[in-house]
Design a protein around this motif. Structure first.
Motif, PDB file in Angstrom:
ATOM      1  N   LYS A   1     -14.101   3.818 -36.264  1.00  0.00           N
ATOM      2  CA  LYS A   1     -13.502   4.170 -37.554  1.00  0.00           C
ATOM      3  C   LYS A   1     -14.451   3.869 -38.711  1.00  0.00           C
ATOM      4  O   LYS A   1     -14.461   4.570 -39.717  1.00  0.00           O
ATOM      5  CB  LYS A   1     -12.191   3.409 -37.753  1.00  0.00           C
ATOM      6  CG  LYS A   1     -11.026   3.931 -36.942  1.00  0.00           C
ATOM      7  CD  LYS A   1      -9.770   3.144 -37.247  1.00  0.00           C
ATOM      8  CE  LYS A   1      -8.577   3.684 -36.462  1.00  0.00           C
ATOM      9  NZ  LYS A   1      -7.331   2.888 -36.736  1.00  0.00           N
ATOM     10  N   ASN A   2     -15.230   2.822 -38.553  1.00  0.00           N
ATOM     11  CA  ASN A   2     -16.129   2.382 -39.624  1.00  0.00           C
ATOM     12  C   ASN A   2     -17.595   2.618 -39.258  1.00  0.00           C
ATOM     13  O   ASN A   2     -18.470   1.862 -39.655  1.00  0.00           O
ATOM     14  CB  ASN A   2     -15.880   0.900 -39.922  1.00  0.00           C
ATOM     15  CG  ASN A   2     -14.466   0.632 -40.390  1.00  0.00           C
ATOM     16  OD1 ASN A   2     -14.127   0.849 -41.545  1.00  0.00           O
ATOM     17  ND2 ASN A   2     -13.621   0.169 -39.466  1.00  0.00           N
ATOM     18  N   ARG A   3     -17.823   3.674 -38.508  1.00  0.00           N
ATOM     19  CA  ARG A   3     -19.161   3.942 -37.972  1.00  0.00           C
ATOM     20  C   ARG A   3     -20.203   4.178 -39.064  1.00  0.00           C
ATOM     21  O   ARG A   3     -21.379   3.869 -38.865  1.00  0.00           O
ATOM     22  CB  ARG A   3     -19.131   5.129 -37.015  1.00  0.00           C
ATOM     23  CG  ARG A   3     -18.671   6.437 -37.626  1.00  0.00           C
ATOM     24  CD  ARG A   3     -18.509   7.513 -36.559  1.00  0.00           C
ATOM     25  NE  ARG A   3     -18.006   8.774 -37.090  1.00  0.00           N
ATOM     26  CZ  ARG A   3     -16.723   9.017 -37.327  1.00  0.00           C
ATOM     27  NH1 ARG A   3     -15.810   8.085 -37.071  1.00  0.00           N
ATOM     28  NH2 ARG A   3     -16.330  10.194 -37.796  1.00  0.00           N
ATOM     29  N   PHE A   4     -19.792   4.736 -40.214  1.00  0.00           N
ATOM     30  CA  PHE A   4     -20.761   4.967 -41.276  1.00  0.00           C
ATOM     31  C   PHE A   4     -21.379   3.654 -41.741  1.00  0.00           C
ATOM     32  O   PHE A   4     -22.572   3.572 -42.010  1.00  0.00           O
ATOM     33  CB  PHE A   4     -20.100   5.689 -42.461  1.00  0.00           C
ATOM     34  CG  PHE A   4     -19.692   7.100 -42.155  1.00  0.00           C
ATOM     35  CD1 PHE A   4     -20.649   8.104 -42.063  1.00  0.00           C
ATOM     36  CD2 PHE A   4     -18.359   7.426 -41.941  1.00  0.00           C
ATOM     37  CE1 PHE A   4     -20.280   9.413 -41.777  1.00  0.00           C
ATOM     38  CE2 PHE A   4     -17.980   8.725 -41.647  1.00  0.00           C
ATOM     39  CZ  PHE A   4     -18.935   9.722 -41.560  1.00  0.00           C
ATOM     40  N   PHE A   5     -20.548   2.634 -41.825  1.00  0.00           N
ATOM     41  CA  PHE A   5     -21.040   1.323 -42.234  1.00  0.00           C
ATOM     42  C   PHE A   5     -21.847   0.669 -41.123  1.00  0.00           C
ATOM     43  O   PHE A   5     -23.001   0.264 -41.333  1.00  0.00           O
ATOM     44  CB  PHE A   5     -19.880   0.408 -42.618  1.00  0.00           C
ATOM     45  CG  PHE A   5     -20.300  -0.999 -42.938  1.00  0.00           C
ATOM     46  CD1 PHE A   5     -20.719  -1.343 -44.215  1.00  0.00           C
ATOM     47  CD2 PHE A   5     -20.280  -1.993 -41.960  1.00  0.00           C
ATOM     48  CE1 PHE A   5     -21.122  -2.647 -44.523  1.00  0.00           C
ATOM     49  CE2 PHE A   5     -20.683  -3.297 -42.249  1.00  0.00           C
ATOM     50  CZ  PHE A   5     -21.100  -3.616 -43.536  1.00  0.00           C
ATOM     51  N   TYR A   6     -21.253   0.562 -39.938  1.00  0.00           N
ATOM     52  CA  TYR A   6     -21.905  -0.175 -38.856  1.00  0.00           C
ATOM     53  C   TYR A   6     -23.181   0.497 -38.358  1.00  0.00           C
ATOM     54  O   TYR A   6     -24.161  -0.188 -38.042  1.00  0.00           O
ATOM     55  CB  TYR A   6     -20.924  -0.380 -37.699  1.00  0.00           C
ATOM     56  CG  TYR A   6     -19.876  -1.430 -37.980  1.00  0.00           C
ATOM     57  CD1 TYR A   6     -20.210  -2.780 -38.050  1.00  0.00           C
ATOM     58  CD2 TYR A   6     -18.550  -1.078 -38.180  1.00  0.00           C
ATOM     59  CE1 TYR A   6     -19.256  -3.754 -38.313  1.00  0.00           C
ATOM     60  CE2 TYR A   6     -17.587  -2.039 -38.443  1.00  0.00           C
ATOM     61  CZ  TYR A   6     -17.935  -3.372 -38.507  1.00  0.00           C
ATOM     62  OH  TYR A   6     -16.983  -4.331 -38.780  1.00  0.00           O
ATOM     63  N   LEU A   7     -23.203   1.820 -38.286  1.00  0.00           N
ATOM     64  CA  LEU A   7     -24.409   2.505 -37.821  1.00  0.00           C
ATOM     65  C   LEU A   7     -25.538   2.396 -38.846  1.00  0.00           C
ATOM     66  O   LEU A   7     -26.705   2.198 -38.477  1.00  0.00           O
ATOM     67  CB  LEU A   7     -24.106   3.979 -37.536  1.00  0.00           C
ATOM     68  CG  LEU A   7     -23.329   4.265 -36.243  1.00  0.00           C
ATOM     69  CD1 LEU A   7     -23.020   5.749 -36.131  1.00  0.00           C
ATOM     70  CD2 LEU A   7     -24.114   3.793 -35.020  1.00  0.00           C
ATOM     71  N   THR A   8     -25.182   2.526 -40.122  1.00  0.00           N
ATOM     72  CA  THR A   8     -26.199   2.366 -41.164  1.00  0.00           C
ATOM     73  C   THR A   8     -26.746   0.954 -41.158  1.00  0.00           C
ATOM     74  O   THR A   8     -27.961   0.733 -41.275  1.00  0.00           O
ATOM     75  CB  THR A   8     -25.619   2.692 -42.552  1.00  0.00           C
ATOM     76  OG1 THR A   8     -25.065   4.003 -42.541  1.00  0.00           O
ATOM     77  CG2 THR A   8     -26.705   2.612 -43.622  1.00  0.00           C
TER      78      THR A   8
END
Length: 209
Positions: A7-14
């Motif tokens: 769900k929060n992949r934009f944050f965690y992947l960045t």
């Protein structure tokens, strides 16, 4: 946990990309080389930017966020308070107990002939360098914001803001890169752990987009 990460992949992947990039630099260069590079690339506009941006990692900013969230929701207030207590506690523990004598840059280089750049009038500390408390606080705050926000794309923005705070600590000659690097890990893990605990024991709320 996997659902939370997705769900929060934009944050965690960045964050993962930035973590790997910084980790690679730390493997390829010494901490002296890294801080010299950052310190050399200074400018008047950057002095102003980082002197103020670093306040986003200040404890007072975190406390202000806790107070605001208490007005919005008791649950959100306690969630933020738990994040503050955990991250601050870990920061104090590592700084004062585990690494109490770690020199900050200004102390580390005091007997060298390096004419480093510092901002005139800025108070710079000499000890308790590892890890960076401001970076811990910033990553905890902005990771919590990401986890509570329904607009997950904004995670890209918040991870960059937190990274800006971490970079500011090196730019201002308060910390080495490794201090900010470790601080970011502690901050992200603190926020994620607290959010997971509250999600389990207290139904989740989100901030409207």
């Amino acid at each position: 946990m996997i659902d939370l990460l997705q769900k929060n992949r934009f944050f965690y992947l960045t964050y993962l990309v930035l973590w790997l990039a910084t980790g690679g630099l730390m493997l390829g260069y010494t901490k002296e080389q890294l801080i010299r590079w950052v310190n050399f690339h200074n400018a008047t506009w950057a002095d102003y930017l980082f002197e103020y941006a670093t306040n986003l990692g200040d404890g007072a900013f975190f406390v202000g966020m806790v107070v605001v969230l208490f007005f919005i929701s008791r649950r959100l207030g306690f969630l933020a308070l738990a994040g503050f207590l955990l991250s601050s506690g870990l920061s104090i523990f590592f700084k004062r107990v585990v690494f109490p004598n770690n020199f900050r840059p200004i102390k580390y280089f005091e007997h060298t002939d390096w004419d480093y750049h510092i901002i005139k009038g800025l108070k710079i500390y000499e000890y308790n360098s590892f890890p960076s408390g401001h970076t811990i606080s910033a990553f905890t705050v902005f990771c919590l914001i990401v986890l509570l926000d329904t607009n997950k794309i904004r995670g890209l923005l918040w991870v960059l803001v937190a990274t800006l705070v971490g970079y500011s600590r090196v730019y201002l000659f308060e910390h080495f890169v490794e201090d900010a690097f470790a601080g970011s890990i502690i901050g992200v893990l603190s926020a994620t752990a607290v959010f997971r605990a509250f999600d389990r024991w207290w139904p989740t709320e989100t901030v409207s987009a």
